[in-house]
Motif scaffolding. Structure first.
Motif, mmCIF file in Angstrom:
data_model
loop_
_atom_site.group_PDB
_atom_site.id
_atom_site.type_symbol
_atom_site.label_atom_id
_atom_site.label_comp_id
_atom_site.label_asym_id
_atom_site.label_seq_id
_atom_site.Cartn_x
_atom_site.Cartn_y
_atom_site.Cartn_z
ATOM 1 N N ARG A 31 35.201 -20.665 -37.549
ATOM 2 C CA ARG A 31 34.123 -21.637 -37.387
ATOM 3 C C ARG A 31 33.179 -21.290 -36.226
ATOM 4 N N LEU A 32 33.748 -20.698 -35.153
ATOM 5 C CA LEU A 32 32.946 -20.393 -33.963
ATOM 6 C C LEU A 32 32.242 -19.025 -34.097
ATOM 7 N N PRO A 33 31.245 -18.787 -33.237
ATOM 8 C CA PRO A 33 30.591 -17.470 -33.254
ATOM 9 C C PRO A 33 31.489 -16.360 -32.693
ATOM 10 N N ILE A 34 32.560 -16.747 -31.988
ATOM 11 C CA ILE A 34 33.438 -15.733 -31.395
ATOM 12 C C ILE A 34 34.814 -15.752 -32.048
ATOM 13 N N ILE A 42 36.396 -14.844 -21.922
ATOM 14 C CA ILE A 42 35.006 -15.291 -21.810
ATOM 15 C C ILE A 42 34.462 -14.771 -20.483
ATOM 16 N N PRO A 43 33.361 -14.031 -20.564
ATOM 17 C CA PRO A 43 32.766 -13.523 -19.335
ATOM 18 C C PRO A 43 32.157 -14.684 -18.556
ATOM 19 N N THR A 51 39.736 -17.947 -22.909
ATOM 20 C CA THR A 51 39.515 -19.190 -23.640
ATOM 21 C C THR A 51 40.755 -20.077 -23.584
ATOM 22 N N GLU A 219 32.684 -22.122 -41.417
ATOM 23 C CA GLU A 219 33.714 -23.147 -41.443
ATOM 24 C C GLU A 219 34.221 -23.380 -42.865
ATOM 25 N N TYR A 371 43.017 -28.479 -21.246
ATOM 26 C CA TYR A 371 43.345 -28.296 -22.669
ATOM 27 C C TYR A 371 44.193 -29.469 -23.142
ATOM 28 N N SER A 372 43.777 -30.084 -24.244
ATOM 29 C CA SER A 372 44.562 -31.200 -24.794
ATOM 30 C C SER A 372 44.082 -31.482 -26.219
ATOM 31 N N TRP A 375 42.235 -29.138 -28.830
ATOM 32 C CA TRP A 375 42.139 -27.802 -28.222
ATOM 33 C C TRP A 375 43.158 -27.785 -27.080
ATOM 34 N N VAL B 15 37.535 -31.729 -24.329
ATOM 35 C CA VAL B 15 38.794 -31.676 -23.578
ATOM 36 C C VAL B 15 38.603 -31.012 -22.212
ATOM 37 N N GLN B 19 34.458 -23.698 -22.377
ATOM 38 C CA GLN B 19 33.901 -22.619 -23.196
ATOM 39 C C GLN B 19 32.365 -22.693 -23.221
ATOM 40 N N ALA B 49 27.343 -24.410 -30.473
ATOM 41 C CA ALA B 49 28.007 -23.554 -31.467
ATOM 42 C C ALA B 49 29.361 -23.053 -30.964
ATOM 43 N N TYR B 50 29.500 -22.936 -29.645
ATOM 44 C CA TYR B 50 30.729 -22.376 -29.063
ATOM 45 C C TYR B 50 31.788 -23.429 -28.791
ATOM 46 N N VAL B 53 35.653 -28.029 -30.410
ATOM 47 C CA VAL B 53 36.036 -29.361 -30.897
ATOM 48 C C VAL B 53 34.829 -30.212 -31.315
#
Lengths: 427, 58
Positions: A31-34, A42-43, A51, A219, A371-372, A375, B15, B19, B49-50, B53
């Protein structure tokens, strides 16, 4: 044969790589671009943050994940350095925090902190629990009955907080002992060169070189089922046919995607069990410093901190994860379900811990990541994982929502993928 | 200062994983338990987009 993988997290990529290697035509939908889910870099300000995972494999170069990577033909160097795990204790016996100084002991020497009686008991339990593994209680309850000492609770909370983002009271004793057994069997942690992305990138290369396709920003909105089997998916309005589907989005989301009105046998029970899973939550605090903060490439457990369970400094193994001359240090703390509404306070306590743990040292807080829920640290708390099967025989769930027994984090993901592959590839 | 003309909103799905801030080219997102757009936000929607959630509503 065609395989569709929903989600490009570690579980999805491992499955896709293995299946593509075994002759399947593979399509991965992300679904995500990455790509990489909670297991990629992640830079950020010149650092390679992550992530999710802390650029570390719990069992390093000899664990289930490393073994599976080797089987798939992925060449990533995973480096295990000594000391492996170090425990920070107060300098003076009897102190309950690090305010008046600390000293570090090797994990192997954790026994020295027990009373003489408990040290003797421990020798007995190491043998007896292997013969008759305890059941039907939490790890903490077992400790209360058998090794009742402040040190036991502190160490087990720090260890399970770091490894699983759970308190010892929330770890089933069976799972706790399976994890300890695996620690002896597989060995301690290691850092993949290039961080998490070193692994996920290599998996992407395997998938592509075997002709597999990874669709990013795509997606999957629904599954197509026929006679109780899944025959395809719909992604971005397009229909894709398949022979099997592997879902890397966890059991609850998978069960919702199947829907209720399918008439598939066992769906009610499956949906109910999936909804019962409580994802584990945690906070990661990323630090930047000029000088090293912990001084080694292993884990520093902090059982006398208020919230922080453990810390690593991956730049001691792979300096490329930070700008030249800088270190990247990451602290992890478990967030108990009861404290979820008070995340701000939990973060504050974690930051205070770091001030005590690194008293007199200079560092900068780069980013605080929590995180929860959808995610989380783990979609399923360790020990409560549902297996990889679903009521649909050609639909499997992989990832941190369907880990194998005794598998910490990504090691559990690898075990779950292995179990699924055994089923699918023999069929 | 940020005024009402900006439309990016962070909903309760957030959350606090951070990101979005890593992909924000203007360093316009503060993260601490939850993401918040600062005055530097220009509504470019890149971050949305990133988000894993679907927490950033444009």
């Amino acid at each position: 044969m065609k395989a569709i993988i929903i989600g490009s997290g570690l579980g999805g990529l491992l499955s896709a790589a293995k299946l593509s290697q075994s002759g399947y035509e593979v399509d991965v939908f992300e679904r995500l671009p990455i790509v990489g889910g909670r297991f990629t870099n992640i830079p950020y300000k010149g650092f390679q943050l992550s992530t999710g995972a802390l650029h570390m494999l719990p069992h390093g170069p000899t664990g289930p994940l490393a073994q599976l990577l080797e089987e798939i033909g992925v060449n990533v160097e995973i480096v295990r350095r000594k000391p492996n795990v170090v425990i920070r204790i107060p300098r003076k016996r009897g102190d309950t925090d690090y305010k008046y100084g600390h000293k570090d002991i090797l994990f192997e020497d954790f026994r020295t902190q027990f009373s003489l009686l408990n040290r003797i008991k421990l020798i007995y339990y190491i043998v007896s629990t292997r013969k008759n593994p305890p059941t039907g209680q939490s790890f903490e309850q077992w400790c209360r009955k058998h090794l009742d000492q402040d040190w036991t609770y502190r160490l087990s909370d720090a260890f399970f907080g770091w490894a699983l983002s759970l308190k010892a009271a929330d770890v089933p004793v069976e799972e706790g002992f399976a994890i300890i057994e695996n620690l002896y069997h597989y060995g301690g942690p290691g850092v993949p060169m290039g961080g998490c992305k070193g692994i996920t990138n290599a998996l992407v290369n395997v998938i592509r070189s075997n002709g597999g396709i990874i669709h990013t920003s795509s997606e999957v909105s629904s599954l197509i089922t026929e006679d109780g089997k899944v025959t395809g998916v719909i992604a971005e309005g397009k229909e894709y046919n398949t022979d099997i589907v592997l879902s890397d989005i966890g059991h609850p989301a998978t069960s919702k995607m199947i829907g209720e009105e399918t008439g598939i046998l066992g769906m009610d029970k499956y949906a109910h069990n999936a909804a019962e899973l409580k994802p584990s939550a945690g906070i990661k605090i990323c630090l930047s410093s000029d000088k090293t903060l912990i001084g080694h490439g292993g884990v520093l457990l902090t059982p006398y901190a208020k919230r922080v369970n453990g810390i690593n400094e991956v730049t001691n193994v792979d300096p490329s994860l930070a700008p030249e001359g800088k270190h990247l240090t990451m602290a992890h703390q478990c967030v108990h379900w009861n404290d979820m509404d008070n995340l701000e306070k939990e973060i504050q306590l974690g930051l205070e811990d770091l001030m005590d743990i690194f008293a007199g040292k200079e560092y900068e807080v780069l980013l605080i990541q929590s995180y929860s829920n959808d995610w989380p640290v783990n979609r399923s708390p360790s020990g409560a994982d549902l297996k990889n099967k679903t009521p649909i025989p050609n639909l499997y769930v992989v990832g941190d929502g369907a880990k194998g027994k005794g598998g910490i984090e990504v090691e559990g993901i690898a075990l779950g993928v292995k179990n699924s592959m055994q089923d699918l590839l023999i069929k | 200062m940020k005024s009402g003309e900006y439309t990016m909103k962070v909903n309760d799905n957030c959350v606090g994983c951070g990101q979005c801030t890593a992909f924000c080219k203007l360093d316009a997102i503060e993260v601490r338990g939850k993401a918040n757009m600062t005055a530097a936000c220009i509504d470019c929607k890149t971050c949305s987009a990133y988000c894993p959630v679907k927490a950033i509503e444009a």
